[in-house]
Scaffold this motif. Structure first.
Motif, PDB file in Angstrom:
ATOM      1  N   ASP A  98       0.771  -1.307  -0.311  1.00  0.00           N
ATOM      2  CA  ASP A  98       0.051  -0.056   0.130  1.00  0.00           C
ATOM      3  C   ASP A  98       1.265   1.288  -0.264  1.00  0.00           C
ATOM      4  OD1 ASP A  98      -2.367   1.965   0.066  1.00  0.00           O
ATOM      5  OD2 ASP A  98      -3.342   1.266   1.893  1.00  0.00           O
ATOM      6  N   GLN A  99       0.559   2.194  -0.803  1.00  0.00           N
ATOM      7  CA  GLN A  99       1.212   3.575  -0.385  1.00  0.00           C
ATOM      8  C   GLN A  99       0.239   4.464  -0.812  1.00  0.00           C
ATOM      9  OE1 GLN A  99       3.799   3.965  -3.739  1.00  0.00           O
ATOM     10  NE2 GLN A  99       5.288   2.330  -3.029  1.00  0.00           N
ATOM     11  N   SER A 100      -1.093   4.267  -0.393  1.00  0.00           N
ATOM     12  CA  SER A 100      -2.650   5.376  -0.855  1.00  0.00           C
ATOM     13  C   SER A 100      -2.566   5.932   0.498  1.00  0.00           C
ATOM     14  CB  SER A 100      -3.765   4.177  -0.596  1.00  0.00           C
ATOM     15  OG  SER A 100      -4.068   3.561  -0.251  1.00  0.00           O
ATOM     16  N   HIS A 101      -1.941   5.380   2.028  1.00  0.00           N
ATOM     17  CA  HIS A 101      -2.054   6.348   3.021  1.00  0.00           C
ATOM     18  C   HIS A 101      -1.067   8.050   2.850  1.00  0.00           C
ATOM     19  CE1 HIS A 101      -1.975   6.818   7.626  1.00  0.00           C
ATOM     20  NE2 HIS A 101      -2.775   5.932   7.487  1.00  0.00           N
ATOM     21  N   ASP A 102      -2.120   8.492   3.532  1.00  0.00           N
ATOM     22  CA  ASP A 102      -0.708   9.688   3.730  1.00  0.00           C
ATOM     23  C   ASP A 102       0.580   9.804   4.641  1.00  0.00           C
ATOM     24  OD1 ASP A 102      -3.172  10.876   2.679  1.00  0.00           O
ATOM     25  OD2 ASP A 102      -4.169  11.706   4.830  1.00  0.00           O
ATOM     26  N   GLU A 103       0.343   8.699   5.577  1.00  0.00           N
ATOM     27  CA  GLU A 103       1.823   8.772   5.903  1.00  0.00           C
ATOM     28  C   GLU A 103       2.334   7.368   5.111  1.00  0.00           C
ATOM     29  OE1 GLU A 103       3.351  10.474   7.764  1.00  0.00           O
ATOM     30  OE2 GLU A 103       1.261  11.371   8.667  1.00  0.00           O
ATOM     31  N   TRP A 104       2.619   7.704   3.817  1.00  0.00           N
ATOM     32  CA  TRP A 104       3.173   6.353   3.310  1.00  0.00           C
ATOM     33  C   TRP A 104       4.906   6.159   3.688  1.00  0.00           C
ATOM     34  CZ3 TRP A 104       6.180   4.797  -0.786  1.00  0.00           C
ATOM     35  CH2 TRP A 104       6.289   6.456  -2.013  1.00  0.00           C
ATOM     36  N   ARG A 105       5.210   7.554   3.350  1.00  0.00           N
ATOM     37  CA  ARG A 105       6.200   7.518   3.047  1.00  0.00           C
ATOM     38  C   ARG A 105       7.038   7.316   4.449  1.00  0.00           C
ATOM     39  NH1 ARG A 105       4.766  11.092  -1.342  1.00  0.00           N
ATOM     40  NH2 ARG A 105       5.773  10.716  -2.288  1.00  0.00           N
ATOM     41  N   ARG A 106       6.462   8.097   5.599  1.00  0.00           N
ATOM     42  CA  ARG A 106       7.440   7.381   6.967  1.00  0.00           C
ATOM     43  C   ARG A 106       7.359   5.846   7.654  1.00  0.00           C
ATOM     44  NH1 ARG A 106       4.523  10.757  10.851  1.00  0.00           N
ATOM     45  NH2 ARG A 106       6.148   9.896  12.499  1.00  0.00           N
ATOM     46  N   ILE A 107       6.166   5.195   7.144  1.00  0.00           N
ATOM     47  CA  ILE A 107       5.609   3.987   7.337  1.00  0.00           C
ATOM     48  C   ILE A 107       7.156   3.193   6.595  1.00  0.00           C
ATOM     49  CG2 ILE A 107       4.347   2.103   6.506  1.00  0.00           C
ATOM     50  CD1 ILE A 107       1.507   3.997   6.873  1.00  0.00           C
ATOM     51  N   TYR A 108       7.483   3.453   5.164  1.00  0.00           N
ATOM     52  CA  TYR A 108       8.465   2.867   4.772  1.00  0.00           C
ATOM     53  C   TYR A 108       9.729   2.987   5.076  1.00  0.00           C
ATOM     54  CZ  TYR A 108       5.623   0.633   0.720  1.00  0.00           C
ATOM     55  OH  TYR A 108       4.407   0.084  -0.071  1.00  0.00           O
ATOM     56  N   ALA A 109       9.705   4.391   5.143  1.00  0.00           N
ATOM     57  CA  ALA A 109      11.157   4.520   6.168  1.00  0.00           C
ATOM     58  C   ALA A 109      11.115   3.713   7.664  1.00  0.00           C
ATOM     59  CB  ALA A 109      11.345   6.179   6.710  1.00  0.00           C
ATOM     60  N   LYS A 110       9.778   4.201   7.979  1.00  0.00           N
ATOM     61  CA  LYS A 110      10.170   2.719   9.656  1.00  0.00           C
ATOM     62  C   LYS A 110      10.662   1.347   9.300  1.00  0.00           C
ATOM     63  CE  LYS A 110       9.644   2.854  13.360  1.00  0.00           C
ATOM     64  NZ  LYS A 110      10.396   4.318  14.793  1.00  0.00           N
ATOM     65  N   LEU A 111       9.920   0.709   7.593  1.00  0.00           N
ATOM     66  CA  LEU A 111      10.413  -0.354   7.604  1.00  0.00           C
ATOM     67  C   LEU A 111      11.754  -0.411   6.877  1.00  0.00           C
ATOM     68  CD1 LEU A 111       7.030  -1.258   5.218  1.00  0.00           C
ATOM     69  CD2 LEU A 111       7.930  -2.194   7.977  1.00  0.00           C
ATOM     70  N   ASP A 112      12.152   0.740   7.044  1.00  0.00           N
ATOM     71  CA  ASP A 112      13.558   0.199   6.255  1.00  0.00           C
ATOM     72  C   ASP A 112      14.463   0.253   7.696  1.00  0.00           C
ATOM     73  OD1 ASP A 112      12.835   0.158   3.912  1.00  0.00           O
ATOM     74  OD2 ASP A 112      13.307   2.299   3.479  1.00  0.00           O
ATOM     75  N   GLU A 113      13.976   1.124   8.683  1.00  0.00           N
ATOM     76  CA  GLU A 113      15.028   0.967   9.989  1.00  0.00           C
ATOM     77  C   GLU A 113      14.556   0.038  10.402  1.00  0.00           C
ATOM     78  OE1 GLU A 113      13.815   4.652  13.259  1.00  0.00           O
ATOM     79  OE2 GLU A 113      13.080   2.977  14.448  1.00  0.00           O
ATOM     80  N   ILE A 114      13.677  -0.247  10.984  1.00  0.00           N
ATOM     81  CA  ILE A 114      12.998  -2.302  11.221  1.00  0.00           C
ATOM     82  C   ILE A 114      13.775  -3.010  10.327  1.00  0.00           C
ATOM     83  CG2 ILE A 114      11.573  -3.739  11.193  1.00  0.00           C
ATOM     84  CD1 ILE A 114       9.707  -2.089  11.160  1.00  0.00           C
ATOM     85  N   LYS A 115      14.274  -2.774   9.620  1.00  0.00           N
ATOM     86  CA  LYS A 115      15.457  -4.186   8.533  1.00  0.00           C
ATOM     87  C   LYS A 115      16.518  -3.474   9.214  1.00  0.00           C
ATOM     88  CE  LYS A 115      15.501  -5.953   3.476  1.00  0.00           C
ATOM     89  NZ  LYS A 115      15.096  -5.067   2.202  1.00  0.00           N
ATOM     90  N   PHE A 116      17.349  -2.607   8.492  1.00  0.00           N
ATOM     91  CA  PHE A 116      18.416  -2.298   9.784  1.00  0.00           C
ATOM     92  C   PHE A 116      18.830  -3.201  10.885  1.00  0.00           C
ATOM     93  CE2 PHE A 116      21.429   0.375  11.263  1.00  0.00           C
ATOM     94  CZ  PHE A 116      22.399  -0.090  10.906  1.00  0.00           C
ATOM     95  N   LYS A 117      17.886  -2.457  12.095  1.00  0.00           N
ATOM     96  CA  LYS A 117      17.579  -3.216  13.446  1.00  0.00           C
ATOM     97  C   LYS A 117      17.809  -4.600  12.888  1.00  0.00           C
ATOM     98  CE  LYS A 117      16.374   1.286  15.326  1.00  0.00           C
ATOM     99  NZ  LYS A 117      15.219   1.799  16.765  1.00  0.00           N
ATOM    100  N   MET A 118      16.639  -4.881  12.191  1.00  0.00           N
ATOM    101  CA  MET A 118      17.302  -6.601  12.511  1.00  0.00           C
ATOM    102  C   MET A 118      17.644  -7.354  12.071  1.00  0.00           C
ATOM    103  SD  MET A 118      13.234  -7.924  11.366  1.00  0.00           S
ATOM    104  CE  MET A 118      13.461  -7.041   9.875  1.00  0.00           C
ATOM    105  N   LYS A 119      19.277  -6.913  11.064  1.00  0.00           N
ATOM    106  CA  LYS A 119      19.776  -7.915  11.194  1.00  0.00           C
ATOM    107  C   LYS A 119      20.597  -8.304  11.944  1.00  0.00           C
ATOM    108  CE  LYS A 119      21.131  -5.438   6.206  1.00  0.00           C
ATOM    109  NZ  LYS A 119      21.370  -4.422   5.554  1.00  0.00           N
ATOM    110  N   PRO A 120      21.379  -7.702  13.206  1.00  0.00           N
ATOM    111  CA  PRO A 120      21.974  -8.462  14.063  1.00  0.00           C
ATOM    112  C   PRO A 120      21.504  -9.461  14.508  1.00  0.00           C
ATOM    113  CG  PRO A 120      22.253  -6.071  14.372  1.00  0.00           C
ATOM    114  CD  PRO A 120      20.973  -6.614  13.373  1.00  0.00           C
TER     115      PRO A 120
END
Length: 576
Positions: A460-482
């Motif tokens: 989904d990219q229809s939500h008003d906050e989709w860019r912040r949501i995707y940025a948060k998912l990128d952060e989560i992805k980075f933090k899960m690597k360890p």
């Protein structure tokens, strides 16, 4: 002789009605006192002392039956076990010399509601407009209720909007219709509007509809507000309302609150009350508490029924208590409860989840009734979990033979093939889906933030906050690597590159909803997500890690059960 009305009141059996009819015939009052004949017809049609067949025979004796006489019989048939006959009676009335009145339309509409006769309701609606009965508030409310019950919500809303004056019954009918018709968000909005803007006071019927909507959406905040209103207005003295509150808390992910309501009820606990709390514990994987309550209800003098047994069997399913489940299943007949296809399905699911596929198949093969598609779907789902291709193909063939066209059947078989990278077979299944015009149900999830329901679909990219949501998912992805996280791309049913598969996985609707919860709520606030399908393995792993990394409690309700993630663990113990 006593007055006619007092004699009517004393008629407690059909024989009394016959005696009174005989008196009317002898004295000539049956033909020459129309009102008395009508009252006798009403008594015979509607009261427990009467008999519809006899009422019709009485009606046939009338030389020129009035509209009231027609209505008396019409009302009785509409309330009977065969409401479609009332619609036929109404049509006969329309062709008679007598004129249809507002009561005729009202009784017929009630029959349409019970028979779910949508087209007939529309025809009667046209008759109402032509006859000028549209200004009758009670008739408009009945019409609204019919449209809501037959699922024609657009017509129901139109009738509602056109009403000059709306009583509480009109609001209740539309709220209940929206809640039951897969438009729960609108039901909650209408409940708020009624209470806050119109200043109307909701009654027990109103709150039942609103609580049902909250249960579907997992809208805890709104549900809590309604619960406070229930307490303030002393509606918690009504058993059915308490049952709805218990169900709401259970389906919103807070089974302890559901149990608190159950434990502190001021009114009588009925069988449905016990079944509701048992099923709530089952959905949350709290098998021991469900079993304990099941035993307590017998001690409290409440005999378990088919629903009670289904609830505890589901609890055993979700906790992997195979022996307990079998013991309960085998004890049913001794307690006077005959197992139905759902109980057999639960046992098949119980064995399938535990990997005992051959035993599950034997149960299906030895059933005393014909297995339905759900049993074969349960077996197919277990085959997907344990990678049994041969049995998956057999279950899939059975489903095709039974005419099942559910997208999940094809997706599960495709999943089995994909897990072994048999892409030609995956393509063959997809081609079969295309030829049968089977559409895959898109995954979507809800989450509630500050009383507002937010919906997400996969990618989904229809939500008003989709860019912040995707940025948060990128952060989560980075933090899960360890933590050694590796995406399980085998669950993606496409013959595409690994990177593309990871992207498909990473934007599942539940991940988007959790990421939105992280950026939109305080750190000490639990995140709640409702998903329309079962949570996938990869999302389950990711959300466990999120709960640990961000120290957040996350509650996910999928199609089958609840998952409560906390400190890197899930309440399902990875058994779902």
């Amino acid at each position: 002789m006593a007055s006619f009305d007092s004699l009517l009141l004393k008629c407690s059996r059909l024989s009394h009605i016959k005696q009174l009819q005989a008196h009317l015939l002898i004295t000539g009052q049956f033909q020459f006192c129309p009102s008395r004949a009508t009252k006798l017809l009403e008594l015979c049609s509607v009261s427990s002392a009467g008999d519809l067949t006899y009422a019709v025979s009485l009606f046939r004796r009338l030389q020129t039956p009035s509209t009231n006489d027609w209505n008396a019989v019409l009302r009785g048939i509409a309330q009977s076990s065969k409401p479609t006959k009332a619609i036929a009676w109404y049509k006969t009335l329309c062709g008679s010399p007598q004129k249809v009145d507002a009561l005729s339309c009202s009784f017929s509409l009630k029959a349409c509601a019970r028979a779910l006769a949508r087209s007939e309701a529309r025809q009667i609606h046209s008759q109402i407009v032509r006859s000028g009965f549209g200004v009758d508030v009670l008739l408009q409310t009945t019409l609204l209720d019919v449209y809501a019950k037959v699922g024609d919500l657009n017509c129901a809303e139109r009738v509602f909007d056109e009403m000059g004056r709306r009583d509480i019954a009109a609001w209740n009918a539309l709220i209940a219709g929206l809640a039951q018709g897969s438009r729960p968000t609108e039901a909650i909005s209408l409940f708020k509007r009624m209470k806050e803007e119109e200043g109307l006071k909701p009654n027990e019927v109103t709150v039942l509809g609103a609580l049902s909507a909250c249960s579907q959406l997992g809208a805890l905040k709104e549900g809590e507000k309604i619960h406070r209103y229930v307490i303030d207005e002393q509606l918690d003295m009504i058993t059915v309302v308490c049952n709805a509150v218990i169900d709401m808390y259970g389906k919103c992910g807070f089974v302890d609150k559901a149990y608190w309501v159950f434990h502190n009820m001021k009114c009588r606990k009925c069988l449905i009350t016990w079944n509701t709390i048992i099923m709530a514990f089952a959905m949350h994987g709290e098998a021991c508490r469900a079993l304990e309550l099941f035993h307590q209800m017998s001690k409290a003098g409440v005999n378990p029924d088919t629903v009670s047994y289904l609830g505890v069997l589901c609890a055993c399913n979700h906790a992997g208590l195979v022996d307990d489940g079998f013991r309960l299943f085998n004890s049913m007949r001794g307690c006077g409860v005959v197992p139905n296809v759902k109980h057999y399905g639960s046992v098949v699911d119980l064995l399938g989840r535990a990997g005992r596929l051959e035993e599950a198949y034997e149960i299906i093969d030895s059933m005393p009734m014909y297995p339905d598609v759900v049993l074969w779907q349960s077996l197919l789902g277990a085959c997907k979990t344990y990678g049994n291709v041969e049995m998956a193909e057999m279950a899939s063939r059975k489903l095709v033979e039974m005419g099942s066209n559910h997208c999940g059947d094809f997706v599960l078989l495709s999943n089995v093939y994909a897990s072994y990278e048999r892409w030609d077979d995956v393509r063959r299944v997809r081609e079969a889906m295309r030829k049968r015009d089977v559409k895959k149900i898109p995954g979507f999830s809800y989450t509630e933030v500050d009383g507002v329901i937010h919906k997400f679909i996969n990618g989904d990219q229809s939500h008003d906050e989709w860019r912040r949501i995707y940025a948060k998912l990128d952060e989560i992805k980075f933090k899960m690597k360890p933590y050694g996280y590796v995406a399980k791309t085998s669950v993606v049913l496409h013959d595409i590159g690994e990177e593309d598969k990871e992207n498909v996985l990473y934007y599942h609707s539940e991940k988007l909803a959790v990421a939105f919860g992280l950026i939109s709520t305080n750190e000490d606030t639990p995140i709640q997500v409702i998903k329309n399908l079962r949570i996938c393995w990869d999302c389950h792993v990711v959300i466990k890690l999120i709960s640990k990394i961000y120290n957040r409690e996350i509650v996910v309700r999928d199609r089958a059960r609840f998952h409560r993630f906390k400190e890197g663990f899930c309440s399902c113990k990875d058994y779902w």
